[in-house]
Write a protein that holds these residues in place. Structure first.
Motif: not given
Length: 185
Positions: A19, A54, A78
């Motif tokens: 991420i 997130t 994400q």
């Protein structure tokens, strides 16, 4: 990622290493939600989390009672993480929009009680985000808009600017659109 308080409080989720988002620190998020809690009751409010990353802000809003949260994120990794956390929590009040935030802001006709934006600090159009949000249909009477940004930005001259808070290197600018009042007849 840790959800700080509310019905999902203290739940932790391992963020995949691939991420690319820069999540809001726990300390900054905790302080942000302390400010929000003193300002308004989150129960039953609607919110949109722009540049959701997130999803930490989205899940914190839901954990603390928001009735519906829309998370807008462009990156596939994400989005997959946000979707997996929502499934693990059994959360049905999260709408995940995978797409460009600028297009979403321009085309969305829904008004929200809370608008949160945490663009990547290196986003080429970073400085445009507050003006675009404030001019959009996302905000209306009574909307609170919070913009996360580095110290280099000062949005205090924009309409509805209320104040700025700093927590380490993280700064939040708060914009409050006044609620309309009805004239007594």
């Amino acid at each position: 990622m840790r959800i700080i308080s509310g019905k999902y409080g203290r739940r932790r989720f391992d963020v995949p290493t691939n991420i690319s988002a820069r999540p809001t620190t726990d300390m900054a998020r905790e302080n942000l939600f302390n400010v929000l809690a003193h300002r308004m009751e989150l129960e039953g409010k609607t919110a949109v989390d722009l540049f959701a990353g997130t999803g930490a802000i989205s899940f914190e809003l839901l954990s603390r009672g928001c009735s519906a949260v829309t998370a807008v994120e462009k990156a596939r990794v994400q989005c997959e993480f946000i979707r997996s956390v929502a499934q693990r929590l059994g959360e049905e009040h999260l709408t995940l929009v995978r797409g460009d935030v600028f297009r979403f802001v321009e085309s969305c006709r829904q008004r929200f009680d809370i608008v949160f934006a945490d663009p990547p600090y290196d986003l080429p159009r970073f400085g445009e985000v507050p003006q675009l949000v404030l001019a959009s249909a996302l905000v209306g009477p009574g909307t609170l808009f919070v913009m996360e940004h580095p110290r280099a930005y000062d949005f205090s001259t924009l309409p509805h600017f209320e104040h700025q808070r700093a927590y380490g290197k993280v700064h939040f600018s708060f914009f409050a659109v006044p609620a309309t009042t009805q004239n007594p007849e």
